[in-house]
Scaffold this motif. Structure first.
Motif, mmCIF file in Angstrom:
data_model
loop_
_atom_site.group_PDB
_atom_site.id
_atom_site.type_symbol
_atom_site.label_atom_id
_atom_site.label_comp_id
_atom_site.label_asym_id
_atom_site.label_seq_id
_atom_site.Cartn_x
_atom_site.Cartn_y
_atom_site.Cartn_z
ATOM 1 N N ASP A 74 0.858 -1.184 0.000
ATOM 2 C CA ASP A 74 0.000 0.000 0.000
ATOM 3 C C ASP A 74 0.896 1.237 0.000
ATOM 4 O OD1 ASP A 74 -1.678 2.116 0.532
ATOM 5 O OD2 ASP A 74 -2.858 1.067 2.054
ATOM 6 N N TRP A 75 1.090 1.841 -1.180
ATOM 7 C CA TRP A 75 2.010 2.974 -1.310
ATOM 8 C C TRP A 75 1.462 4.235 -0.652
ATOM 9 C CZ3 TRP A 75 6.809 2.095 -3.000
ATOM 10 C CH2 TRP A 75 7.039 0.925 -3.728
ATOM 11 N N THR A 76 0.160 4.282 -0.445
ATOM 12 C CA THR A 76 -0.436 5.460 0.191
ATOM 13 C C THR A 76 -0.202 5.451 1.699
ATOM 14 O OG1 THR A 76 -2.153 5.563 -1.513
ATOM 15 C CG2 THR A 76 -2.568 6.756 0.548
ATOM 16 N N ASN A 77 -0.411 4.286 2.306
ATOM 17 C CA ASN A 77 -0.298 4.174 3.764
ATOM 18 C C ASN A 77 1.013 3.547 4.226
ATOM 19 O OD1 ASN A 77 -2.987 5.202 4.380
ATOM 20 N ND2 ASN A 77 -3.750 3.313 3.450
ATOM 21 N N ASN A 78 1.895 3.226 3.279
ATOM 22 C CA ASN A 78 3.233 2.709 3.609
ATOM 23 C C ASN A 78 3.177 1.447 4.473
ATOM 24 O OD1 ASN A 78 4.709 5.009 2.384
ATOM 25 N ND2 ASN A 78 3.761 6.167 4.048
ATOM 26 N N THR A 228 3.569 5.714 -8.677
ATOM 27 C CA THR A 228 2.151 5.585 -9.014
ATOM 28 C C THR A 228 1.863 5.867 -10.484
ATOM 29 O OG1 THR A 228 1.844 7.883 -8.296
ATOM 30 C CG2 THR A 228 1.387 6.141 -6.683
#
Length: 238
Positions: A74-78, A228
């Motif tokens: 999850d690149w948004t929430n690391n 992204t």
């Protein structure tokens, strides 16, 4: 603080500034200076080495999880993403020591992958996820501004000084050096970069791989894009 530290380490990793047991002395000097300039924190070589061991553990555990079906990043929430809780529960049945990684936030994952993706053994010397997770992890570097930083050992100070002297000497003679040959990107580096792209289907990955191994300029352009945007850009290539 990790941002400032990893910024320097990625730069020197790409330059090949590794030593037998870590980094060349001038890399530590550069990292210490960058953290001081950007975070106003005084750190030492020992602080850097300790933090790198922690990030090394994170990479070892998470990369093995990501190699399993049903997991992603999850690149948004690391943090890890998974198809369902059942997928996680089934996985930790055999590796209960890594339960904390279900919700663990690990920032700068792309930089960590760049630094460590080539450093781990794949044969008999490789550790299991359970072995890695069972080892104690050091906490992120926190140095109180009221406490004087630990004095560098004499040997380390000499090594750092020699590293800086060597760099200055090399810079002084740059005009007489032969023009270096351009670095050739290896197929393994291209494949590692493609594996980092979220939701890139295997068929698309192979098609893009075939294009990038033939055109290094395309690969360099890919690396400049945010993670992204890479999938969309690759699928637009003729």
């Amino acid at each position: 603080m990790d941002d400032a530290l990893l910024e320097v380490l990625v730069e020197h990793h790409n330059k090949g500034d590794h030593a037998q047991n870590g980094w060349k002395p001038h890399v530590y000097t550069h990292a210490i200076r960058n953290v001081k300039d950007k975070c106003n924190k005084d750190i030492t070589k020992d602080n850097i080495s300790g933090r790198m061991r922690t990030l090394d553990h994170h990479y070892e555990v998470v990369s093995k999880i990501l190699s399993q079906s049903g997991f992603g990043w999850d690149w948004t929430n690391n943090r890890l993403s998974m198809d369902s809780d059942d997928v996680w529960d089934k996985y930790v049945e055999e590796s209960k020591e890594i339960k904390s990684y279900k919700t663990k936030v690990i920032k700068n994952w792309e930089s960590i992958c760049i630094i460590y993706s080539k450093d781990h053994a794949n044969g008999e010397g490789a550790k299991t996820c359970a072995e890695i997770a069972a080892e104690p992890l050091e906490e992120p570097i926190e140095v109180s501004p009221e406490v004087a930083p630990k004095r560098q050992r004499t040997g380390d100070a000499i090594l750092c000084m020699l590293g800086d002297m060597k760099k200055d000497l090399v810079d002084a003679f740059k005009t007489t050096e032969p023009i270096p040959l351009p670095k050739v990107t290896t197929p393994a580096e291209i494949l590692d970069a493609l594996r980092l792209i979220p939701d890139l289907a295997e068929e698309d990955m192979l098609r893009c791989y075939g294009k990038l191994v033939l055109n290094d300029r395309l690969f360099q352009a890919l690396k400049e894009l945010p993670i992204t945007m890479r999938k969309t850009w690759l699928l637009m290539l003729p």
